[in-house]
Design an enzyme around this catalytic site. Sequence first.
Site, mmCIF file in Angstrom:
data_model
loop_
_atom_site.group_PDB
_atom_site.id
_atom_site.type_symbol
_atom_site.label_atom_id
_atom_site.label_comp_id
_atom_site.label_asym_id
_atom_site.label_seq_id
_atom_site.Cartn_x
_atom_site.Cartn_y
_atom_site.Cartn_z
ATOM 1 N N LYS A 88 0.758 -1.194 0.055
ATOM 2 C CA LYS A 88 0.138 -0.082 0.045
ATOM 3 C C LYS A 88 1.002 1.392 0.071
ATOM 4 O O LYS A 88 0.445 2.243 -0.614
ATOM 5 C CB LYS A 88 -1.144 0.088 1.059
ATOM 6 C CG LYS A 88 -1.995 -0.902 1.079
ATOM 7 C CD LYS A 88 -3.290 -0.720 1.896
ATOM 8 C CE LYS A 88 -4.571 -1.523 1.424
ATOM 9 N NZ LYS A 88 -4.351 -3.032 2.022
ATOM 10 N N GLU A 110 -9.154 7.367 3.395
ATOM 11 C CA GLU A 110 -10.434 6.464 4.100
ATOM 12 C C GLU A 110 -9.571 5.215 4.467
ATOM 13 O O GLU A 110 -8.451 4.896 3.862
ATOM 14 C CB GLU A 110 -11.333 6.120 3.153
ATOM 15 C CG GLU A 110 -11.299 4.711 2.316
ATOM 16 C CD GLU A 110 -9.963 5.168 1.133
ATOM 17 O OE1 GLU A 110 -9.488 6.192 1.051
ATOM 18 O OE2 GLU A 110 -9.517 3.981 0.649
ATOM 19 N N SER A 378 1.743 -9.784 -1.136
ATOM 20 C CA SER A 378 1.401 -8.338 -0.859
ATOM 21 C C SER A 378 1.715 -7.760 0.273
ATOM 22 O O SER A 378 2.129 -6.543 0.573
ATOM 23 C CB SER A 378 -0.127 -8.214 -1.083
ATOM 24 O OG SER A 378 -1.092 -8.827 -0.280
HETATM 25 C C1 LIG Z 1 -5.230 -3.994 1.504
HETATM 26 C C2 LIG Z 1 -4.460 -5.088 1.307
HETATM 27 C C3 LIG Z 1 -4.772 -6.119 0.147
HETATM 28 C C4 LIG Z 1 -5.978 -5.931 -0.630
HETATM 29 O O1 LIG Z 1 -6.238 -4.836 -1.170
HETATM 30 P P1 LIG Z 1 -5.716 -4.657 -2.865
HETATM 31 O O2 LIG Z 1 -6.009 -3.286 -3.172
HETATM 32 O O3 LIG Z 1 -6.772 -5.942 -3.380
HETATM 33 O O4 LIG Z 1 -4.184 -5.106 -3.213
HETATM 34 C C5 LIG Z 1 -3.971 -7.288 0.174
HETATM 35 N N1 LIG Z 1 -2.920 -7.358 0.887
HETATM 36 C C6 LIG Z 1 -2.417 -6.680 1.627
HETATM 37 C C7 LIG Z 1 -1.354 -7.202 2.631
HETATM 38 C C8 LIG Z 1 -3.473 -5.563 2.056
HETATM 39 O O5 LIG Z 1 -2.887 -4.719 3.305
#
Ligand SMILES: *Cc1c(COP(=O)(O)O)cnc(C)c1O
Length: 423
Positions: A88, A110, A378
């Site tokens: 993020k 948000e 992610s």
């Molecule tokens: C917020 C988040 C997501 C999901 O959000 P996307 O916009 O679909 O990427 C996925 N993995 C992590 C670690 C997150 O913090």
Amino acid sequence: MAHSENGFFDNYGGKYVAEVLRRPLDELEIAFKEAMADPSFIKELEIIQKDYIGRETPLLYAETATKLLGGAKIYVKLEGLANTGAHKINNAIGQCLLAKRMGKKRIIAETGAGQHGVATAAACAKLGLDCTVYMGEVDVRRQQPNVAAMEMYGAKVHAVTSGSRTLKDAVNEAMRDWAANPDTTHYVLGSALGPAPFPDMVREFQSIIGKEVKKQCAERGIKPTALIACCGGGSNSIGFFAPFIDEKEPRLIAVEAGGIGPGVGENASRMTGNAGREGIMHGYKSRFLLDEDGQALETRSISAGLDYCGIGPQLATLGAQGRIEFTSALDKEALDALKFFAKNEGILFAMESSHAGAEAIKLAPKLSKDDVIIVNMSGRGDKDIFITCPVFRPEEWKQFLISELKRLEENKDIHNADLMKDH
Ligand SMILES: *Cc1c(COP(=O)(O)O)cnc(C)c1O
């Protein structure tokens, strides 16, 4: 379809907002295009990506996992090693840098579970911007560690008391703020959704993930068969997939939250479930989990980041066109994947990313040893201990919380008198 045309990805996307937000959105679109064409902005972005975020993030060959699954080679893009622990920050830093260039000193955002709020608060601290994060009152209560982190970064957390007091109310409140203060304020939206130009802009700032993967593959002579990412709003998946969308290969696989099952209210499967339908919400047209009256349905997932009723318009379009394959993983499958990669590779996936890990575990044995799967981790799982510990060690965790509470009570006087003196 690698980017929108007039804000639309085929049928989805658009700019369904109140009249007062048209001008700020148009100005943002122009400023974004100019910035991306300006070498000095790109240079500034690259320096902060390297020195502050810690890019590039590694591409790890998951050797033991590969051996155990007995099929395709598995690689993991360690996006969770980015500063603040997830992807993020790529978007937050990009948008905050753009806001600064536009002369805006105030940032609003948000947040649901708090991950986007934390990333934005950190980016604002780094860049010297004033930060207010809108968060539903219910979420504020549930997500205290993230609220504390945002405050440590100097952000103001505004608890939203309207509606269901969760993410969708926080979005509405942030939009209202922006409409009232467009000249001083930039709204940092947290995923690849919302009114144009946000889906394109968020994808571009997150595409650093896919660009690095492409380069890392070339350096090692790897030709991926499939890329797998979890999909909430869609920012990590679309950023990972971006440089490959216009090519025939590799397969692009997005994994939604399957929750506890296929029933309505049991998951957050907009593309793979049976409650997903076309709708317009939060300024864009896409697929949402909606009831007969067009109201957002309750969603459910063990991972807070995937627990959202909408999906980015570009993802919905690429899903409809068949370029992105959608699938889902149950809560339980995600927990199993978390344990599998922790034990065999020494990496702790975030609960969200574990959904992508679960799909790799299913897919790898069906492919040959010449195939290559790349999973986007992610985020890392440190943030999830309040979810995972009660599942893996329920009794010990309960005892731990009780003893922590006791310790807090006993040390109350010391805390008040000494540590908090200056606050
Ligand atoms: C917020 C988040 C997501 C999901 O959000 P996307 O916009 O679909 O990427 C996925 N993995 C992590 C670690 C997150 O913090």
